[in-house]
Design a protein around this motif. Structure first.
Motif, PDB file in Angstrom:
ATOM      1  N   ASP A  64       0.864  -1.176   0.000  1.00 50.71           N
ATOM      2  CA  ASP A  64       0.000   0.000   0.000  1.00 50.71           C
ATOM      3  C   ASP A  64       0.903   1.229   0.000  1.00 50.71           C
ATOM      4  O   ASP A  64       1.394   1.659   1.051  1.00 50.71           O
ATOM      5  N   GLY A  65       1.128   1.782  -1.185  1.00 48.84           N
ATOM      6  CA  GLY A  65       2.044   2.899  -1.316  1.00 48.84           C
ATOM      7  C   GLY A  65       1.627   4.123  -0.535  1.00 48.84           C
ATOM      8  O   GLY A  65       2.466   4.826   0.044  1.00 48.84           O
ATOM      9  N   ASN A  66       0.339   4.402  -0.500  1.00 47.01           N
ATOM     10  CA  ASN A  66      -0.157   5.563   0.246  1.00 47.01           C
ATOM     11  C   ASN A  66       0.103   5.405   1.736  1.00 47.01           C
ATOM     12  O   ASN A  66       0.462   6.357   2.430  1.00 47.01           O
ATOM     13  N   LEU A  67      -0.063   4.188   2.222  1.00 48.43           N
ATOM     14  CA  LEU A  67       0.185   3.894   3.633  1.00 48.43           C
ATOM     15  C   LEU A  67       1.657   4.120   3.975  1.00 48.43           C
ATOM     16  O   LEU A  67       1.993   4.751   4.976  1.00 48.43           O
ATOM     17  N   LEU A  68       2.526   3.636   3.122  1.00 49.64           N
ATOM     18  CA  LEU A  68       3.966   3.746   3.372  1.00 49.64           C
ATOM     19  C   LEU A  68       4.440   5.194   3.299  1.00 49.64           C
ATOM     20  O   LEU A  68       5.302   5.610   4.076  1.00 49.64           O
ATOM     21  N   ASP A  97       7.235   7.940   8.800  1.00 52.76           N
ATOM     22  CA  ASP A  97       8.557   8.566   8.816  1.00 52.76           C
ATOM     23  C   ASP A  97       9.598   7.556   8.330  1.00 52.76           C
ATOM     24  O   ASP A  97       9.327   6.356   8.225  1.00 52.76           O
ATOM     25  N   SER A  98      10.778   8.039   8.020  1.00 48.20           N
ATOM     26  CA  SER A  98      11.773   7.206   7.345  1.00 48.20           C
ATOM     27  C   SER A  98      12.196   5.987   8.169  1.00 48.20           C
ATOM     28  O   SER A  98      12.398   4.898   7.626  1.00 48.20           O
ATOM     29  N   ASP A  99      12.333   6.153   9.491  1.00 47.39           N
ATOM     30  CA  ASP A  99      12.751   5.036  10.345  1.00 47.39           C
ATOM     31  C   ASP A  99      11.695   3.939  10.366  1.00 47.39           C
ATOM     32  O   ASP A  99      12.008   2.754  10.183  1.00 47.39           O
ATOM     33  N   LEU A 100      10.441   4.323  10.581  1.00 48.33           N
ATOM     34  CA  LEU A 100       9.370   3.339  10.608  1.00 48.33           C
ATOM     35  C   LEU A 100       9.223   2.649   9.265  1.00 48.33           C
ATOM     36  O   LEU A 100       9.077   1.424   9.189  1.00 48.33           O
ATOM     37  N   ARG A 101       9.268   3.432   8.220  1.00 46.45           N
ATOM     38  CA  ARG A 101       9.082   2.851   6.886  1.00 46.45           C
ATOM     39  C   ARG A 101      10.186   1.858   6.555  1.00 46.45           C
ATOM     40  O   ARG A 101       9.924   0.760   6.032  1.00 46.45           O
ATOM     41  N   GLU A 109      -3.125  -4.027   7.833  1.00 45.98           N
ATOM     42  CA  GLU A 109      -3.193  -5.050   8.882  1.00 45.98           C
ATOM     43  C   GLU A 109      -1.808  -5.334   9.463  1.00 45.98           C
ATOM     44  O   GLU A 109      -1.626  -5.389  10.679  1.00 45.98           O
ATOM     45  N   SER A 110      -0.822  -5.490   8.579  1.00 45.68           N
ATOM     46  CA  SER A 110       0.548  -5.732   9.044  1.00 45.68           C
ATOM     47  C   SER A 110       1.104  -4.521   9.778  1.00 45.68           C
ATOM     48  O   SER A 110       1.778  -4.650  10.811  1.00 45.68           O
ATOM     49  N   LEU A 111       0.820  -3.329   9.252  1.00 47.26           N
ATOM     50  CA  LEU A 111       1.324  -2.109   9.894  1.00 47.26           C
ATOM     51  C   LEU A 111       0.727  -1.929  11.285  1.00 47.26           C
ATOM     52  O   LEU A 111       1.438  -1.551  12.229  1.00 47.26           O
ATOM     53  N   ASP A 112      -0.543  -2.213  11.441  1.00 48.05           N
ATOM     54  CA  ASP A 112      -1.177  -2.097  12.762  1.00 48.05           C
ATOM     55  C   ASP A 112      -0.488  -3.013  13.764  1.00 48.05           C
ATOM     56  O   ASP A 112      -0.231  -2.617  14.916  1.00 48.05           O
TER      57      ASP A 112
END
Length: 267
Positions: free
Chosen positions: A139-143, A147-151, A164-167
């Motif tokens: 999901d490009g919009n989600l990414l 911020d750069s560290d989390l991404r 779902e994975s990000l949550d």
């Protein structure tokens, strides 16, 4: 709770009563990353005491200046086990680097370990056979909102890069990332002390413990092709390679992994 050990202290959380299972998480997070997916298994199973520990230099487990290597980390964990479970048998669950430490525990405490479950465990290998990085869903919009560290961390770990994975990442993995001892984890430990000085199970032809080994076919961090050596050590083993699963298989294939662990516990 805290337990004073040779080179610092071990923080741990105990849930339930019965036969102890010592649970070890992966690098850069803390015990909550294991607790969130393991605890639902015990809504249907009784008679087990779950012992979630923060690895040395992680979570609320402190280290002193003498701790320099993975051998030292293992020493602290064995000290905790010997203090808390002297003479008792127990089982082990370890994920990634926690799975490597679980192998070390079994190596030195074979007579006390009843069974072992390893999820995408690190092996005592410098060279590994790794598949190319695969992203199954993105999901490009989600990414782009991260911020750069989390991404960077999220994209490194997951092949399903969706909400779902990000949550799960934000609620289960990220809290431990904030607490991790970055001074130690980014030190020369990785170059000089990451691997044990003694290869686990060297010279041991077979181990009697009931083993469950779960790997992800798209895991480009630990891979899935180099595990025959470990598998052959456990004649009583279940060996599963999950397709469409990366290093975070306990998140990306949660229900399947939970069922496999439940079956292992009931064997």
């Amino acid at each position: 709770m805290n337990c004073k050990v040779k080179m610092g202290n071990i923080f741990y959380e105990v849930i339930g009563e019965g036969f102890p299972i010592i649970i070890l998480h992966s690098i850069g997070t803390d015990h909550r990353s294991m607790k969130e997916w393991i605890e639902p298994i015990f809504k249907k199973i009784n008679g087990y005491q779950r012992v979630y520990i923060d690895l040395p230099a992680h979570g609320n487990s402190d280290i002193d200046i003498n701790l320099k290597s993975t051998d030292d980390m293992l020493t602290n964990i064995l000290d905790f086990i010997d203090t808390s479970f002297l003479g008792m048998k127990f089982s082990l669950i370890g994920s990634s680097f926690g799975g490597y430490l679980a192998q070390g525990i079994l190596h030195f405490r074979q007579n006390h370990v009843k069974s072992i479950c390893l999820l995408a465990p690190v092996l005592h290998l410098i060279e590994r056979t790794l598949p190319e990085k695969v992203v199954i869903e993105k999901d490009g919009n989600l990414l782009s909102a991260l911020d750069s560290d989390l991404r960077s961390a999220f994209e490194t770990l997951f092949v399903y890069q969706n909400k779902e994975s990000l949550d799960c990442f934000l609620s289960e993995i990220q809290p431990g990332r904030i607490l991790a001892n970055k001074d130690f984890l980014t030190s020369d430990w990785r170059e000089k002390g990451y691997f044990f000085s003694e290869e686990p199970f060297q010279g041991v032809s077979s181990l009697r413990q009931q083993a469950l080994i779960i790997l992800g076919k798209q895991d480009n961090i630990c891979g899935y092709k180099d595990y025959d050596y470990l598998l052959n050590k456990f004649p009583s083993s279940t060996y599963v390679i999950l397709n469409k699963a990366g290093h975070m298989l306990h998140i990306e294939k949660r229900q399947v992994v939970q069922q496999l662990v439940e079956d292992w516990l009931c064997e």
